[in-house]
Scaffold this motif. Structure first.
Motif, PDB file in Angstrom:
ATOM      1  N   ILE A  95     -37.373  -2.686 -55.360  1.00 27.51           N
ATOM      2  CA  ILE A  95     -36.087  -3.094 -54.201  1.00 27.51           C
ATOM      3  C   ILE A  95     -36.904  -4.064 -53.011  1.00 27.51           C
ATOM      4  O   ILE A  95     -36.109  -5.106 -52.670  1.00 27.51           O
ATOM      5  CB  ILE A  95     -35.580  -1.979 -53.751  1.00 27.51           C
ATOM      6  N   LYS A  96     -37.972  -3.711 -52.385  1.00 28.39           N
ATOM      7  CA  LYS A  96     -38.493  -4.397 -51.639  1.00 28.39           C
ATOM      8  C   LYS A  96     -38.696  -5.888 -51.984  1.00 28.39           C
ATOM      9  O   LYS A  96     -38.221  -6.837 -51.187  1.00 28.39           O
ATOM     10  CB  LYS A  96     -39.705  -3.757 -50.970  1.00 28.39           C
ATOM     11  N   ARG A  97     -39.533  -5.946 -53.035  1.00 31.58           N
ATOM     12  CA  ARG A  97     -39.882  -7.179 -53.672  1.00 31.58           C
ATOM     13  C   ARG A  97     -38.719  -8.139 -53.993  1.00 31.58           C
ATOM     14  O   ARG A  97     -38.647  -9.380 -53.749  1.00 31.58           O
ATOM     15  CB  ARG A  97     -40.765  -7.132 -54.855  1.00 31.58           C
ATOM     16  N   LYS A  98     -37.700  -7.617 -54.551  1.00 25.31           N
ATOM     17  CA  LYS A  98     -36.277  -8.243 -54.895  1.00 25.31           C
ATOM     18  C   LYS A  98     -35.766  -8.788 -53.713  1.00 25.31           C
ATOM     19  O   LYS A  98     -34.919  -9.917 -53.509  1.00 25.31           O
ATOM     20  CB  LYS A  98     -35.436  -7.380 -55.781  1.00 25.31           C
ATOM     21  N   SER A  99     -35.562  -7.740 -52.422  1.00 28.50           N
ATOM     22  CA  SER A  99     -34.953  -8.192 -51.402  1.00 28.50           C
ATOM     23  C   SER A  99     -35.692  -9.310 -50.618  1.00 28.50           C
ATOM     24  O   SER A  99     -34.898 -10.031 -49.785  1.00 28.50           O
ATOM     25  CB  SER A  99     -34.615  -7.017 -50.298  1.00 28.50           C
ATOM     26  N   GLU A 100     -36.816  -9.744 -50.983  1.00 29.04           N
ATOM     27  CA  GLU A 100     -37.397 -10.819 -50.355  1.00 29.04           C
ATOM     28  C   GLU A 100     -37.386 -12.221 -51.211  1.00 29.04           C
ATOM     29  O   GLU A 100     -37.609 -13.246 -50.408  1.00 29.04           O
ATOM     30  CB  GLU A 100     -39.195 -10.545 -50.351  1.00 29.04           C
ATOM     31  N   LEU A 101     -36.568 -11.946 -52.041  1.00 28.27           N
ATOM     32  CA  LEU A 101     -36.365 -13.302 -52.898  1.00 28.27           C
ATOM     33  C   LEU A 101     -35.406 -13.845 -52.137  1.00 28.27           C
ATOM     34  O   LEU A 101     -34.324 -13.737 -51.530  1.00 28.27           O
ATOM     35  CB  LEU A 101     -36.034 -13.100 -54.357  1.00 28.27           C
ATOM     36  N   LYS A 102     -35.503 -15.440 -52.305  1.00 27.19           N
ATOM     37  CA  LYS A 102     -34.495 -16.337 -51.801  1.00 27.19           C
ATOM     38  C   LYS A 102     -33.557 -16.314 -52.832  1.00 27.19           C
ATOM     39  O   LYS A 102     -33.673 -16.710 -54.004  1.00 27.19           O
ATOM     40  CB  LYS A 102     -35.244 -17.764 -51.694  1.00 27.19           C
ATOM     41  N   VAL A 103     -32.229 -16.352 -52.539  1.00 27.44           N
ATOM     42  CA  VAL A 103     -31.271 -16.162 -53.541  1.00 27.44           C
ATOM     43  C   VAL A 103     -29.853 -17.042 -52.853  1.00 27.44           C
ATOM     44  O   VAL A 103     -29.557 -17.029 -51.963  1.00 27.44           O
ATOM     45  CB  VAL A 103     -30.552 -14.626 -53.737  1.00 27.44           C
ATOM     46  N   ASP A 104     -29.509 -17.658 -53.673  1.00 23.97           N
ATOM     47  CA  ASP A 104     -28.151 -18.708 -53.496  1.00 23.97           C
ATOM     48  C   ASP A 104     -27.124 -18.144 -53.711  1.00 23.97           C
ATOM     49  O   ASP A 104     -26.571 -17.620 -54.777  1.00 23.97           O
ATOM     50  CB  ASP A 104     -28.305 -19.801 -54.358  1.00 23.97           C
ATOM     51  N   GLU A 105     -26.731 -17.333 -52.434  1.00 22.18           N
ATOM     52  CA  GLU A 105     -25.616 -16.325 -52.688  1.00 22.18           C
ATOM     53  C   GLU A 105     -24.098 -17.018 -53.130  1.00 22.18           C
ATOM     54  O   GLU A 105     -23.148 -16.376 -53.582  1.00 22.18           O
ATOM     55  CB  GLU A 105     -25.381 -15.858 -51.018  1.00 22.18           C
ATOM     56  N   LYS A 106     -23.890 -18.309 -52.768  1.00 19.09           N
ATOM     57  CA  LYS A 106     -22.895 -19.083 -53.216  1.00 19.09           C
ATOM     58  C   LYS A 106     -22.716 -18.888 -54.781  1.00 19.09           C
ATOM     59  O   LYS A 106     -21.729 -18.927 -55.497  1.00 19.09           O
ATOM     60  CB  LYS A 106     -23.159 -20.565 -52.877  1.00 19.09           C
ATOM     61  N   LYS A 107     -24.001 -19.025 -55.462  1.00 19.70           N
ATOM     62  CA  LYS A 107     -23.954 -18.944 -57.051  1.00 19.70           C
ATOM     63  C   LYS A 107     -23.173 -17.698 -57.427  1.00 19.70           C
ATOM     64  O   LYS A 107     -22.630 -17.570 -58.498  1.00 19.70           O
ATOM     65  CB  LYS A 107     -25.424 -19.110 -57.444  1.00 19.70           C
ATOM     66  N   PHE A 108     -23.264 -16.627 -56.622  1.00 15.43           N
ATOM     67  CA  PHE A 108     -22.707 -15.245 -57.137  1.00 15.43           C
ATOM     68  C   PHE A 108     -21.316 -15.008 -56.396  1.00 15.43           C
ATOM     69  O   PHE A 108     -20.905 -13.840 -56.243  1.00 15.43           O
ATOM     70  CB  PHE A 108     -23.788 -13.974 -56.828  1.00 15.43           C
ATOM     71  N   ALA A 109     -20.877 -15.803 -55.701  1.00  9.03           N
ATOM     72  CA  ALA A 109     -19.364 -15.526 -54.926  1.00  9.03           C
ATOM     73  C   ALA A 109     -18.401 -15.513 -55.825  1.00  9.03           C
ATOM     74  O   ALA A 109     -18.463 -16.288 -56.947  1.00  9.03           O
ATOM     75  CB  ALA A 109     -19.440 -16.444 -53.865  1.00  9.03           C
TER      76      ALA A 109
END
Length: 109
Positions: A95-109
């Motif tokens: 959870i900690k490591r995945k939360s640190e990833l840069k994610v393109d939130e628009k891709k999942f909207a």
């Protein structure tokens, strides 16, 4: 936190979702269920077959997927060979490591 009933299929598109599956050998599952429910191992085995069959059908019918496909999960843990403490620690780290990833939130909207 969503536990069971296709939670990993419902939340598949969540960019920071973590999808975990806990497994154990059938013999261990039978023994644990018999002990927990105070029933015979034969009754426990039948109950497990019914539960597994129902879960597989639910996922197949509603999500057109295979509950046993390891690619549907970020991690699969065998509770017979890994302690609950070890599993919990690994999940917290994931959870900690995945939360640190840069994610393109628009891709999942």
């Amino acid at each position: 936190v969503i536990v069971g009933r296709g939670g990993n299929f419902i939340t598949r598109g969540y960019p920071r979702g973590i999808h975990i599956r806990l497994i154990a050998p059938l013999e261990d599952r039978i023994e644990a269920m018999a002990r927990h429910l105070s029933i015979s191992e034969k009754e426990a085995a039948q109950k497990i077959r019914e539960i597994d069959s129902g879960r597989e059908a639910l996922i197949r019918d509603y999500f057109k997927a295979d509950i046993n496909d390891p690619l549907q999960y970020d991690a699969v843990f065998n509770t017979s060979s890994c302690s609950i403490d070890l599993i919990a620690s690994a999940i917290v780290d994931l959870i900690k490591r995945k939360s640190e990833l840069k994610v393109d939130e628009k891709k999942f909207a």
